[in-house]
Design a protein around this motif. Structure first.
Motif, PDB file in Angstrom:
ATOM      1  N   GLU A  31       0.828  -1.207   0.000  1.00  0.00           N
ATOM      2  CA  GLU A  31       0.000   0.000   0.000  1.00  0.00           C
ATOM      3  C   GLU A  31       0.865   1.261   0.000  1.00  0.00           C
ATOM      4  N   SER A  32       2.058   1.180   0.533  1.00  0.00           N
ATOM      5  CA  SER A  32       2.990   2.307   0.449  1.00  0.00           C
ATOM      6  C   SER A  32       3.369   2.568  -1.003  1.00  0.00           C
ATOM      7  N   VAL A  33       3.571   1.489  -1.758  1.00  0.00           N
ATOM      8  CA  VAL A  33       3.836   1.624  -3.192  1.00  0.00           C
ATOM      9  C   VAL A  33       2.646   2.286  -3.877  1.00  0.00           C
ATOM     10  N   ALA A  34       1.436   1.814  -3.561  1.00  0.00           N
ATOM     11  CA  ALA A  34       0.225   2.378  -4.173  1.00  0.00           C
ATOM     12  C   ALA A  34       0.090   3.861  -3.858  1.00  0.00           C
ATOM     13  N   TYR A  35       0.427   4.244  -2.631  1.00  0.00           N
ATOM     14  CA  TYR A  35       0.319   5.650  -2.214  1.00  0.00           C
ATOM     15  C   TYR A  35       1.283   6.529  -3.012  1.00  0.00           C
ATOM     16  N   ILE A  36       2.538   6.095  -3.116  1.00  0.00           N
ATOM     17  CA  ILE A  36       3.547   6.886  -3.824  1.00  0.00           C
ATOM     18  C   ILE A  36       3.216   6.968  -5.313  1.00  0.00           C
ATOM     19  N   VAL A  37       2.959   5.819  -5.924  1.00  0.00           N
ATOM     20  CA  VAL A  37       2.666   5.789  -7.357  1.00  0.00           C
ATOM     21  C   VAL A  37       1.384   6.561  -7.662  1.00  0.00           C
ATOM     22  N   GLY A  38       0.374   6.394  -6.806  1.00  0.00           N
ATOM     23  CA  GLY A  38      -0.887   7.087  -7.021  1.00  0.00           C
ATOM     24  C   GLY A  38      -0.722   8.595  -6.981  1.00  0.00           C
ATOM     25  N   HIS A  39      -0.101   9.108  -5.933  1.00  0.00           N
ATOM     26  CA  HIS A  39       0.044  10.563  -5.785  1.00  0.00           C
ATOM     27  C   HIS A  39       0.966  11.155  -6.844  1.00  0.00           C
ATOM     28  N   ARG A  40       1.961  10.401  -7.281  1.00  0.00           N
ATOM     29  CA  ARG A  40       2.831  10.904  -8.345  1.00  0.00           C
ATOM     30  C   ARG A  40       2.089  10.993  -9.676  1.00  0.00           C
ATOM     31  N   ASN A  41       0.983  10.289  -9.778  1.00  0.00           N
ATOM     32  CA  ASN A  41       0.182  10.321 -11.000  1.00  0.00           C
ATOM     33  C   ASN A  41      -1.141  11.057 -10.800  1.00  0.00           C
ATOM     34  N   GLY A  42      -1.213  11.853  -9.739  1.00  0.00           N
ATOM     35  CA  GLY A  42      -2.388  12.676  -9.513  1.00  0.00           C
ATOM     36  C   GLY A  42      -3.610  11.931  -9.028  1.00  0.00           C
ATOM     37  N   VAL A  43      -3.412  10.797  -8.357  1.00  0.00           N
ATOM     38  CA  VAL A  43      -4.532  10.006  -7.854  1.00  0.00           C
ATOM     39  C   VAL A  43      -4.515  10.008  -6.332  1.00  0.00           C
ATOM     40  N   GLU A  44      -5.597  10.490  -5.746  1.00  0.00           N
ATOM     41  CA  GLU A  44      -5.745  10.485  -4.289  1.00  0.00           C
ATOM     42  C   GLU A  44      -6.351   9.154  -3.867  1.00  0.00           C
ATOM     43  N   CYS A  45      -5.748   8.513  -2.874  1.00  0.00           N
ATOM     44  CA  CYS A  45      -6.297   7.242  -2.390  1.00  0.00           C
ATOM     45  C   CYS A  45      -6.298   7.255  -0.855  1.00  0.00           C
ATOM     46  N   ARG A  46      -6.881   6.210  -0.283  1.00  0.00           N
ATOM     47  CA  ARG A  46      -7.063   6.161   1.171  1.00  0.00           C
ATOM     48  C   ARG A  46      -5.983   5.335   1.856  1.00  0.00           C
ATOM     49  N   SER A  47      -4.765   5.381   1.348  1.00  0.00           N
ATOM     50  CA  SER A  47      -3.692   4.580   1.930  1.00  0.00           C
ATOM     51  C   SER A  47      -3.452   4.859   3.409  1.00  0.00           C
ATOM     52  N   PRO A  48      -3.468   6.118   3.869  1.00  0.00           N
ATOM     53  CA  PRO A  48      -3.216   6.334   5.308  1.00  0.00           C
ATOM     54  C   PRO A  48      -4.209   5.581   6.198  1.00  0.00           C
TER      55      PRO A  48
END
Length: 249
Positions: free
Chosen positions: A230-247
C-alpha cells in the motif's frame, strides 16, 4: 386444552418449522456454493452478516453468497429516495427473501451512480486523472512482462489480487502472472489496485523471480506485506495525480 392454547401451540410449531427450514436451506447454500472452505473465509461471511444490520441474517448471508465482497446494498427505491442515486444501466440485481412475497431485488453500492457519497461509504477510494484508456495502456505494458490482467465481478470489499501461474526454470524466461481487478471499480481505483498488486510482486511477496530481478521475501508477516504494497500504491498514485485512502488502510 383450550382452543386458544391449541392455536398458540400450533403457531409455535410453525415458527420452529420455519426456523428449521431456513437453517437447512442456509446449510445447503453454504455447501453448494463452495465459497467458504476455510475458517477465515467463513468468518468474513459472519462479519458481513453482522455489519449489514438492516438485513435479516439469512438475507445478509444470501447476498454475500451471490456477490462476495459486498459493502452496502439497498433497493432501487431506497437508492433513489434516500441517497439520490440511480441504478446503473444493466446492473445485476441481487435477490433476497421478502416477507409475504417470494423475493425482492436490491443493488450493490458500486452498481449505482448519482449524488456523491462520503468517502467512508466505500471500502476502497481513489480519485484522480486516470481514465480507462490509460489503464488499457498499462495492461499492454504488463502483458509484455507476462503479467496478464483479469477483470472479475466482486463487491466493494475486494479490490484485486495477483498470483503466479507458472514458474520459469530458465532465468532468461518470464514466469507467468495473473493480476485481477474488480471490474466494478472506476479507472482511478483500478490504477491504485494495479500499483498495490505490482508492489506485492516486485517487493518479493510472491517469491523469487530471476528474470525480473526480484528477491524472495514471501516469509515476512502478512501485515508487513500489506503495508509495503500500500505504500507503493500511495507513492505511485500521488505521483500520477490520484488520491487514495492509503493512510487509513
Amino acid at each position: 386444552m383450550s382452543t386458544a392454547s391449541i392455536a398458540k401451540e400450533a403457531q409455535t410449531e410453525l415458527a420452529l418449522d420455519d426456523q428449521e427450514y431456513e437453517r437447512n436451506l442456509l446449510d445447503q447454500l453454504l455447501i453448494d456454493s463452495q465459497l467458504y472452505p476455510t475458517s477465515k473465509e467463513y468468518k468474513e461471511l459472519l462479519d458481513f452478516t453482522v455489519r449489514l444490520r438492516n438485513m435479516a441474517p439469512f438475507n445478509a448471508m444470501l447476498l454475500q453468497i451471490q456477490k462476495p465482497g459486498l459493502n452496502y446494498v439497498a433497493s432501487a427505491y431506497d437508492w433513489q429516495n434516500r441517497f439520490r442515486r440511480t441504478v446503473k444501466n444493466k446492473a445485476r440485481p441481487l435477490l433476497i427473501m421478502w416477507p409475504f412475497g417470494p423475493v425482492a431485488l436490491v443493488y450493490d453500492l458500486l452498481d449505482t451512480e448519482g449524488q456523491e457519497l462520503p468517502k467512508d461509504a466505500f471500502a476502497f477510494y481513489a480519485k484522480g486523472k486516470i481514465d480507462d484508456e490509460r489503464i488499457e495502456t498499462f495492461k499492454g505494458l504488463l502483458k509484455k512482462k507476462q503479467i496478464g490482467t483479469k477483470l472479475y465481478d466482486q463487491g466493494d470489499n475486494d479490490a484485486g489480487f495477483i498470483r503466479r501461474l507458472t514458474i520459469a526454470s530458465d532465468p532468461k524466461v518470464f514466469s507467468i502472472y495473473e493480476l485481477g481487478i474488480n471490474r466494478n471499480h472506476d479507472a482511478s481505483m483500478a490504477f491504485v489496485t494495479l500499483a498495490h498488486e505490482l508492489g506485492h510482486l516486485f517487493l518479493g511477496h510472491l517469491g523469487q523471480d530471476k528474470k525480473l530481478a526480484i528477491q524472495d521475501r514471501c516469509s515476512i508477516p502478512l501485515r508487513t506485506r500489506e503495508i509495503e504494497a500500500e505504500s507503493v500504491a500511495y507513492i505511485v498514485g500521488h505521483r500520477n495525480g490520484v488520491e487514495c485512502r492509503s493512510p487509513k488502510y
